[in-house]
Design a protein around this motif. Structure first.
Motif, PDB file in Angstrom:
ATOM      1  N   ARG A 271       0.918  -1.173  -0.029  1.00 59.14           N
ATOM      2  CA  ARG A 271      -0.171   0.077   0.106  1.00 59.14           C
ATOM      3  C   ARG A 271       0.880   1.290   0.015  1.00 59.14           C
ATOM      4  N   SER A 272       1.960   1.152   0.640  1.00 59.45           N
ATOM      5  CA  SER A 272       2.957   2.473   0.673  1.00 59.45           C
ATOM      6  C   SER A 272       3.521   2.703  -0.742  1.00 59.45           C
ATOM      7  N   ASN A 273       3.717   1.590  -1.712  1.00 60.86           N
ATOM      8  CA  ASN A 273       4.150   1.823  -2.877  1.00 60.86           C
ATOM      9  C   ASN A 273       3.306   1.134  -3.964  1.00 60.86           C
ATOM     10  N   PRO A 274       2.002   1.699  -4.111  1.00 60.48           N
ATOM     11  CA  PRO A 274       1.153   1.110  -5.141  1.00 60.48           C
ATOM     12  C   PRO A 274       1.537   1.297  -6.756  1.00 60.48           C
ATOM     13  N   GLY A 275       1.003   0.458  -7.495  1.00 56.47           N
ATOM     14  CA  GLY A 275       0.974   0.683  -8.742  1.00 56.47           C
ATOM     15  C   GLY A 275       0.009   1.486  -9.162  1.00 56.47           C
ATOM     16  N   SER A 276      -0.074   2.312 -10.463  1.00 58.87           N
ATOM     17  CA  SER A 276      -0.946   3.202 -10.836  1.00 58.87           C
ATOM     18  C   SER A 276      -1.523   3.069 -12.136  1.00 58.87           C
ATOM     19  N   TRP A 277      -2.520   3.335 -12.635  1.00 63.44           N
ATOM     20  CA  TRP A 277      -3.027   3.676 -14.209  1.00 63.44           C
ATOM     21  C   TRP A 277      -3.617   5.062 -14.329  1.00 63.44           C
ATOM     22  N   GLY A 285      -7.105  16.289 -30.206  1.00 61.84           N
ATOM     23  CA  GLY A 285      -6.409  15.350 -31.049  1.00 61.84           C
ATOM     24  C   GLY A 285      -5.287  14.543 -30.151  1.00 61.84           C
ATOM     25  N   THR A 286      -5.357  14.453 -28.874  1.00 64.05           N
ATOM     26  CA  THR A 286      -4.581  13.854 -28.163  1.00 64.05           C
ATOM     27  C   THR A 286      -5.062  13.178 -26.826  1.00 64.05           C
ATOM     28  N   TRP A 287      -4.404  12.452 -26.062  1.00 60.35           N
ATOM     29  CA  TRP A 287      -5.023  11.752 -25.032  1.00 60.35           C
ATOM     30  C   TRP A 287      -4.779  12.832 -23.647  1.00 60.35           C
ATOM     31  N   LYS A 288      -5.707  12.848 -22.840  1.00 63.72           N
ATOM     32  CA  LYS A 288      -5.728  13.518 -21.601  1.00 63.72           C
ATOM     33  C   LYS A 288      -6.127  12.938 -20.579  1.00 63.72           C
ATOM     34  N   PRO A 289      -5.601  12.938 -19.417  1.00 62.33           N
ATOM     35  CA  PRO A 289      -5.897  12.311 -18.206  1.00 62.33           C
ATOM     36  C   PRO A 289      -7.264  12.432 -17.571  1.00 62.33           C
ATOM     37  N   TRP A 290      -8.072  11.591 -17.209  1.00 60.55           N
ATOM     38  CA  TRP A 290      -9.249  11.866 -16.743  1.00 60.55           C
ATOM     39  C   TRP A 290      -9.505  11.356 -15.498  1.00 60.55           C
ATOM     40  N   GLY A 291      -8.778  10.246 -14.960  1.00 63.80           N
ATOM     41  CA  GLY A 291      -8.911   9.666 -13.592  1.00 63.80           C
ATOM     42  C   GLY A 291      -7.550   8.712 -13.461  1.00 63.80           C
ATOM     43  N   ARG A 292      -7.256   8.647 -12.130  1.00 69.02           N
ATOM     44  CA  ARG A 292      -6.067   7.863 -11.845  1.00 69.02           C
ATOM     45  C   ARG A 292      -6.541   6.765 -10.883  1.00 69.02           C
ATOM     46  N   LEU A 293      -6.130   5.302 -10.932  1.00 68.08           N
ATOM     47  CA  LEU A 293      -6.340   4.314 -10.264  1.00 68.08           C
ATOM     48  C   LEU A 293      -5.103   3.762  -9.649  1.00 68.08           C
ATOM     49  N   GLU A 294      -5.191   3.820  -8.282  1.00 68.07           N
ATOM     50  CA  GLU A 294      -4.235   3.014  -7.489  1.00 68.07           C
ATOM     51  C   GLU A 294      -4.248   1.802  -7.055  1.00 68.07           C
ATOM     52  N   ALA A 295      -3.341   0.833  -7.133  1.00 70.49           N
ATOM     53  CA  ALA A 295      -3.893  -0.524  -6.569  1.00 70.49           C
ATOM     54  C   ALA A 295      -2.639  -1.184  -5.880  1.00 70.49           C
TER      55      ALA A 295
END
Length: 450
Positions: A271-277, A285-295
């Motif tokens: 939990r102290s060092n989670p991965g994230s999406w 015309g490009t990708w922009k961040p909408w949300g972040r998921l940590e697990a």
């Protein structure tokens, strides 16, 4: 896209008042001096527990009290039909509530709460899939005494409201690049295709690519949301899944931006060092961040998949707002849920009092530049949002996604939730113990350590 009828049954505005006895028993602690709680049960649905506020016996429940939801039950049409069929051959359907004084939980295996009384609220769900219905709103007597003036009084509001949802089903596991179908009754209609791939970590210094290629993150904002730096030891990295509409245009994506790394001296993601999406939407015309998921992988008896999902307003990591944080069973799987109107809430209390009636514009974000403004808290965003059912480790998982109609006005809206569901499902694999091998579809050819 045609939605499916769902019913949202809520229990709220709880309160308790108990008359003070002239000679109280020494063994009894009056509710005004101790916490109170109740257990709420509907048929075979999971038991829910809620705190019950105490009100002095001479006071009335305020008429202008804002709604406070203690428990929520989500019923599909199949659930309603099943409950109705059971009530024909058995007792009438009722909501069962047990009211306790004392603290919830158990000490040394013994329940610490003392049962004060039980409440039954009869439910007739006929027609609730087309109109709202209030089953009870007011005070009701609890306890052994039948006299209203001497027994404890329990206040509650029980109502059912129509909550239409879009239902999507993956036709295979996300890492197998499946189709996604919209489900309505017995009708299955393809609406999206998914493409799983491994992002080359050598691209991490590159600017954002056009939408026609696989999603790659701009260096100008990637460092704010995750880290693509090489890390010694066991790691899983570079996973990416892109959602396309039936014309082949990319409409959403989920990209692993922080590798899932085993903590030192262990075989698990901590939990102290989670991965994230990052959950990405198209814009300009490009990708922009909408949300972040940590697990991460929880320790202890739960040994489940811990997760946290947050929205990212205006591409600002510092302004991220947590909408969901909980745990799924690694063995059985479970439901990832964003529901800002239940007692399980997600940490969005700083804006929960905002009124709700808006969603994103009906135009395409690819032409308008809107990449989810309708989903931001300051654009009136609350209530049930979405859920995604995923299976546990080692099981074939074909996520089923439910999205509230009020949060979908265009294809990209729905696709963002589909991408989020895929990220949750893939996180179950990313957080597996590193002593366990992953299936070949998840083995990164550029990563010899996994």
């Amino acid at each position: 896209m045609d939605p499916c009828p769902f019913v949202r049954l809520t229990v709220g505005n709880l309160a308790l008042k108990v008359p003070v006895a002239s000679k109280p028993a020494r063994s009894v602690v009056h509710p005004s001096w101790s916490p109170c709680f109740c257990k709420i049960k509907l048929n075979n649905f999971p038991l829910q527990t809620a705190v019950v506020p105490y009100i002095p016996s001479e006071n009335h429940f305020p008429d202008n009290q804002p709604p406070s939801i203690a428990a929520t039950f989500h019923l599909s049409k199949a659930d309603i039909d099943k409950l109705a069929a059971k009530s024909i051959f058995s007792a009438k359907l009722s909501l069962k509530i047990a009211v306790y004084t004392g603290r919830s939980g158990a000490t040394c295996g013994v329940n610490s709460g003392r049962l004060l009384g039980r409440v039954l609220v009869p439910l007739d769900l006929t027609g609730t899939d087309s109109r709202a219905c209030v089953f009870h709103n007011g005070w009701i007597s609890v306890g052994k005494e039948g006299n209203k003036n001497s027994s404890a009084q329990f206040h509650l509001n029980v109502k059912a409201e129509l909550d239409r949802r879009f239902v999507f089903q993956f036709d295979g596991e996300p890492e197998c690049s499946p189709q996604v179908f919209q489900i309505r009754g017995n009708i299955r209609q393809p609406v999206f295709t998914c493409k799983f791939s491994f992002r080359n970590t050598g691209d991490r210094n590159q600017r954002s690519r056009p939408l026609q290629s696989e999603p790659s993150s701009s260096r100008s904002w990637l460092s704010s949301f995750g880290s693509e730096r090489e890390r010694p030891g066991k790691e899983r990295k570079g996973w990416s899944i892109t959602v396309h509409d039936l014309s082949g245009s990319p409409v959403a994506a989920a990209s692993m931006v922080t590798p899932f790394v085993a903590s030192p001296g262990s075989d698990r993601v901590s939990r102290s060092n989670p991965g994230s999406w990052l959950i990405l939407r198209p814009g300009d015309g490009t990708w922009k961040p909408w949300g972040r998921l940590e697990a991460w992988r929880e320790r202890g008896s739960s040994d489940g998949l811990g997760y946290r999902f947050e929205l990212i307003p205006d591409m600002s990591a510092s302004a991220a707002i947590v909408l969901a944080e909980s745990t799924l069973s690694s063995r059985k799987g479970g439901k990832f849920v964003i529901d800002l109107g239940s007692n399980s809430g997600g940490g969005a209390s700083n804006w929960r009092n905002t009124p709700v009636n808006a969603t994103s514009p009906a135009c395409s974000p690819r032409s308008s530049g809107d990449y989810g403004y309708g989903l931001w808290p300051f654009c009136l965003y609350r209530g049930f949002v979405m859920s995604a059912r995923v299976e546990g480790e080692g099981k074939c998982s074909k996520p089923c996604v439910e999205v509230s109609v009020q949060h979908v006005n265009c294809t990209e809206d729905a696709a963002a939730y589909v991408a989020l569901a895929a990220a949750v499902d893939l996180s179950m694999d990313a957080c597996r113990l590193f002593s366990q091998r992953l299936r070949k579809e998840l083995s990164n050819p550029h990563d010899i350590l996994v």
